[in-house]
Design a protein around this motif. Sequence first.
Motif, PDB file in Angstrom:
ATOM      1  N   GLY A  94      -9.972 -17.297  -9.087  1.00  8.67           N
ATOM      2  CA  GLY A  94     -11.013 -18.158  -9.640  1.00  8.67           C
ATOM      3  C   GLY A  94     -10.995 -18.008 -11.147  1.00  8.67           C
ATOM      4  O   GLY A  94     -10.496 -16.991 -11.666  1.00  8.67           O
ATOM      5  N   SER A  95     -11.508 -19.017 -11.870  1.00 14.42           N
ATOM      6  CA  SER A  95     -11.500 -18.840 -13.330  1.00 14.42           C
ATOM      7  C   SER A  95     -12.573 -17.848 -13.756  1.00 14.42           C
ATOM      8  O   SER A  95     -12.526 -17.293 -14.850  1.00 14.42           O
ATOM      9  CB  SER A  95     -11.613 -20.171 -14.074  1.00 14.42           C
ATOM     10  OG  SER A  95     -12.741 -20.891 -13.700  1.00 14.42           O
ATOM     11  N   GLU A  96     -13.535 -17.566 -12.872  1.00 10.31           N
ATOM     12  CA  GLU A  96     -14.514 -16.506 -13.152  1.00 10.31           C
ATOM     13  C   GLU A  96     -13.808 -15.178 -13.414  1.00 10.31           C
ATOM     14  O   GLU A  96     -14.194 -14.422 -14.302  1.00 10.31           O
ATOM     15  CB  GLU A  96     -15.466 -16.324 -11.961  1.00 10.31           C
ATOM     16  CG  GLU A  96     -16.358 -17.512 -11.742  1.00 10.31           C
ATOM     17  CD  GLU A  96     -17.311 -17.298 -10.546  1.00 10.31           C
ATOM     18  OE1 GLU A  96     -18.207 -18.118 -10.401  1.00 10.31           O
ATOM     19  OE2 GLU A  96     -17.149 -16.333  -9.792  1.00 10.31           O
ATOM     20  N   PHE A 120     -23.231 -21.001 -18.499  1.00 12.44           N
ATOM     21  CA  PHE A 120     -22.690 -20.440 -17.265  1.00 12.44           C
ATOM     22  C   PHE A 120     -22.905 -18.924 -17.344  1.00 12.44           C
ATOM     23  O   PHE A 120     -22.472 -18.278 -18.297  1.00 12.44           O
ATOM     24  CB  PHE A 120     -21.210 -20.806 -17.188  1.00 12.44           C
ATOM     25  CG  PHE A 120     -20.532 -20.395 -15.918  1.00 12.44           C
ATOM     26  CD1 PHE A 120     -20.987 -20.855 -14.689  1.00 12.44           C
ATOM     27  CD2 PHE A 120     -19.432 -19.557 -15.952  1.00 12.44           C
ATOM     28  CE1 PHE A 120     -20.348 -20.482 -13.512  1.00 12.44           C
ATOM     29  CE2 PHE A 120     -18.784 -19.195 -14.777  1.00 12.44           C
ATOM     30  CZ  PHE A 120     -19.251 -19.656 -13.568  1.00 12.44           C
ATOM     31  N   SER A 164     -18.627 -24.120 -21.969  1.00  7.01           N
ATOM     32  CA  SER A 164     -18.031 -25.082 -21.062  1.00  7.01           C
ATOM     33  C   SER A 164     -18.339 -26.497 -21.523  1.00  7.01           C
ATOM     34  O   SER A 164     -19.424 -26.786 -22.014  1.00  7.01           O
ATOM     35  CB  SER A 164     -18.523 -24.872 -19.625  1.00  7.01           C
ATOM     36  OG  SER A 164     -19.932 -24.941 -19.543  1.00  7.01           O
ATOM     37  N   ASN A 168     -21.651 -26.707 -17.713  1.00  4.68           N
ATOM     38  CA  ASN A 168     -22.400 -26.202 -16.569  1.00  4.68           C
ATOM     39  C   ASN A 168     -23.426 -25.232 -17.144  1.00  4.68           C
ATOM     40  O   ASN A 168     -23.033 -24.298 -17.843  1.00  4.68           O
ATOM     41  CB  ASN A 168     -21.482 -25.464 -15.599  1.00  4.68           C
ATOM     42  CG  ASN A 168     -22.252 -24.899 -14.408  1.00  4.68           C
ATOM     43  OD1 ASN A 168     -23.390 -25.280 -14.153  1.00  4.68           O
ATOM     44  ND2 ASN A 168     -21.625 -23.997 -13.680  1.00  4.68           N
ATOM     45  N   ASP A 195     -14.026 -23.553 -21.622  1.00  2.00           N
ATOM     46  CA  ASP A 195     -14.089 -23.574 -20.158  1.00  2.00           C
ATOM     47  C   ASP A 195     -14.195 -25.023 -19.676  1.00  2.00           C
ATOM     48  O   ASP A 195     -15.219 -25.678 -19.854  1.00  2.00           O
ATOM     49  CB  ASP A 195     -15.299 -22.742 -19.711  1.00  2.00           C
ATOM     50  CG  ASP A 195     -15.359 -22.540 -18.203  1.00  2.00           C
ATOM     51  OD1 ASP A 195     -14.790 -23.375 -17.465  1.00  2.00           O
ATOM     52  OD2 ASP A 195     -15.994 -21.558 -17.764  1.00  2.00           O
ATOM     53  N   ALA A 197     -13.977 -26.279 -16.475  1.00  2.72           N
ATOM     54  CA  ALA A 197     -14.054 -26.299 -15.011  1.00  2.72           C
ATOM     55  C   ALA A 197     -14.296 -27.714 -14.457  1.00  2.72           C
ATOM     56  O   ALA A 197     -13.926 -28.005 -13.321  1.00  2.72           O
ATOM     57  CB  ALA A 197     -15.159 -25.353 -14.537  1.00  2.72           C
ATOM     58  N   TYR A 198     -14.903 -28.582 -15.287  1.00  4.96           N
ATOM     59  CA  TYR A 198     -15.264 -29.936 -14.813  1.00  4.96           C
ATOM     60  C   TYR A 198     -14.464 -31.028 -15.521  1.00  4.96           C
ATOM     61  O   TYR A 198     -14.862 -32.190 -15.495  1.00  4.96           O
ATOM     62  CB  TYR A 198     -16.777 -30.167 -14.988  1.00  4.96           C
ATOM     63  CG  TYR A 198     -17.566 -29.132 -14.229  1.00  4.96           C
ATOM     64  CD1 TYR A 198     -17.849 -29.300 -12.864  1.00  4.96           C
ATOM     65  CD2 TYR A 198     -17.946 -27.945 -14.833  1.00  4.96           C
ATOM     66  CE1 TYR A 198     -18.507 -28.315 -12.155  1.00  4.96           C
ATOM     67  CE2 TYR A 198     -18.608 -26.954 -14.125  1.00  4.96           C
ATOM     68  CZ  TYR A 198     -18.879 -27.147 -12.783  1.00  4.96           C
ATOM     69  OH  TYR A 198     -19.520 -26.161 -12.070  1.00  4.96           O
ATOM     70  N   THR A 226      -9.994 -24.816 -13.003  1.00  2.76           N
ATOM     71  CA  THR A 226     -10.177 -24.231 -11.665  1.00  2.76           C
ATOM     72  C   THR A 226      -9.829 -25.225 -10.559  1.00  2.76           C
ATOM     73  O   THR A 226      -9.913 -26.449 -10.763  1.00  2.76           O
ATOM     74  CB  THR A 226     -11.637 -23.752 -11.496  1.00  2.76           C
ATOM     75  OG1 THR A 226     -11.788 -23.210 -10.181  1.00  2.76           O
ATOM     76  CG2 THR A 226     -12.635 -24.883 -11.667  1.00  2.76           C
ATOM     77  N   SER A 228     -11.629 -24.908  -7.840  1.00  2.75           N
ATOM     78  CA  SER A 228     -12.844 -24.790  -7.027  1.00  2.75           C
ATOM     79  C   SER A 228     -13.681 -26.061  -6.990  1.00  2.75           C
ATOM     80  O   SER A 228     -14.468 -26.241  -6.064  1.00  2.75           O
ATOM     81  CB  SER A 228     -13.724 -23.659  -7.569  1.00  2.75           C
ATOM     82  OG  SER A 228     -13.076 -22.424  -7.454  1.00  2.75           O
ATOM     83  N   LYS A 229     -13.580 -26.909  -7.978  1.00  2.00           N
ATOM     84  CA  LYS A 229     -14.507 -28.029  -8.094  1.00  2.00           C
ATOM     85  C   LYS A 229     -13.816 -29.325  -7.655  1.00  2.00           C
ATOM     86  O   LYS A 229     -13.865 -29.674  -6.486  1.00  2.00           O
ATOM     87  CB  LYS A 229     -15.049 -28.102  -9.528  1.00  2.00           C
ATOM     88  CG  LYS A 229     -15.600 -26.757 -10.052  1.00  2.00           C
ATOM     89  CD  LYS A 229     -16.915 -26.374  -9.414  1.00  2.00           C
ATOM     90  CE  LYS A 229     -17.295 -24.902  -9.503  1.00  2.00           C
ATOM     91  NZ  LYS A 229     -17.396 -24.292 -10.802  1.00  2.00           N
ATOM     92  N   ARG A 237     -10.403 -19.434  -4.151  1.00  2.00           N
ATOM     93  CA  ARG A 237     -10.448 -18.636  -5.381  1.00  2.00           C
ATOM     94  C   ARG A 237      -9.162 -18.753  -6.194  1.00  2.00           C
ATOM     95  O   ARG A 237      -8.346 -17.827  -6.237  1.00  2.00           O
ATOM     96  CB  ARG A 237     -10.752 -17.146  -5.089  1.00  2.00           C
ATOM     97  CG  ARG A 237     -11.854 -16.852  -4.084  1.00  2.00           C
ATOM     98  CD  ARG A 237     -13.201 -17.424  -4.482  1.00  2.00           C
ATOM     99  NE  ARG A 237     -13.561 -17.046  -5.822  1.00  2.00           N
ATOM    100  CZ  ARG A 237     -13.905 -17.929  -6.774  1.00  2.00           C
ATOM    101  NH1 ARG A 237     -13.974 -19.218  -6.513  1.00  2.00           N
ATOM    102  NH2 ARG A 237     -14.197 -17.520  -7.975  1.00  2.00           N
TER     103      ARG A 237
END
Length: 370
Positions: A94-96, A120, A164, A168, A195, A197-198, A226, A228-229, A237
């Motif tokens: 995961g990017s987390e 985030f 991000s 987020n 970031d 992610a979206y 990521t 994940s989305k 992950r």
Amino acid sequence: MTLHSSLIRPEIEGLPTYNAGLAAARFQATYGVPLRAKLDSNENPLGPSPAAIAAALAAAQGLGRYPDASGTALRTALADRLGASPDRIILGNGSEDLIGVIYRTVLRPGDHVVTLCPSFGLHEFAAQACGAGVTKVPFPADWRFPVAGLLAALEKGARVLIFSSPSNPAGPAITAADFARLIAGTPPDTLIVFDEAYVEYLDPEARFDALAMLESSGHAWISLRTFSKAYGLAGARVGYGIAHDAGLVAAMAKARNPFAVNAVAEAAALAALGDDGHLARGLALARSERRRVSAVLAALGVACAPSQTNFLFFDCGDTATGTAEMLRQHGILVKAWMEPPFGTHARVTMGTAEENDLFLGALRQIRESR
Ligand SMILES: *Cc1c(COP(=O)(O)O)cnc(C)c1O
């Protein structure tokens, strides 16, 4: 048995417990009603591509062996897409995971990190875990990125600027002009962690080539993305980073869990990357639903931030935890934001049209019964 009080590092002791949402399996046991719409974690309501599931099942045959620690197949496929060499790409659980890896690689105790508010959570907590101090610059009422405020915070000297966009939990995306101003004003020794992610959810007119701008800026930077989305693989992950040079990636690789991405997850991500049709269907759904749901919320008198993502950040008018708790009684999960001064806001993921209608119907009922 109680732990000796000096055992836990004070940076860890001081952290809040991460609010990671409520897994579906635990919902009914806790609330006594079936979970009808899980809209708290920005997951893709279509799930992953069927090709990704098939690839994961096939890869399960090889679970007896350690995976390729460097994730060559996936990194090469990503490098092809991005036009960067594979040695500038790093995979994470995961990017987390990569947020923590970046911080472990660069942060010293007492360092300074600058980010946005609302933000985030891990952008902040993972830095504090390394002993860094975090300055959070709030979004203004019009939800434009606070570039002047970020630049002022960076003047005190920061090791990392992290944020991000699309944001987020807020939803808006930075404009090309604001992004240019921000990177031009960031001190040269500050690492920019962007970031994304979206990123896939951006409307075409909100898109610009941020990586090319970073590339020509001369800064040290890393962009995080990521599966994940938009790719619907939150349970697998897999996230990745693209950095300005191979040196940062090589250093991060030393701070990382060597087998961060498991063999099943890598196979699923690789197959997901090849299914553009599935990706496009999920993006079209999220884009049309965010428009429709935000219009219905406006008609109900509920303000929400402009969104370039698969969720909406709306003002409950009262403590968000109260509204979120009442929605749970209706079988609907959203994420109440607990970060001042945004404690009246909650984030709702765009599910299917049916799930979003359940949310809107329950919210209407809750507001009418006040
Ligand atoms: C969801 C999200 C991530 C990463 O999620 P992973 O599942 O760990 O890849 C990272 N940053 C932001 C802003 C997110 O919303």
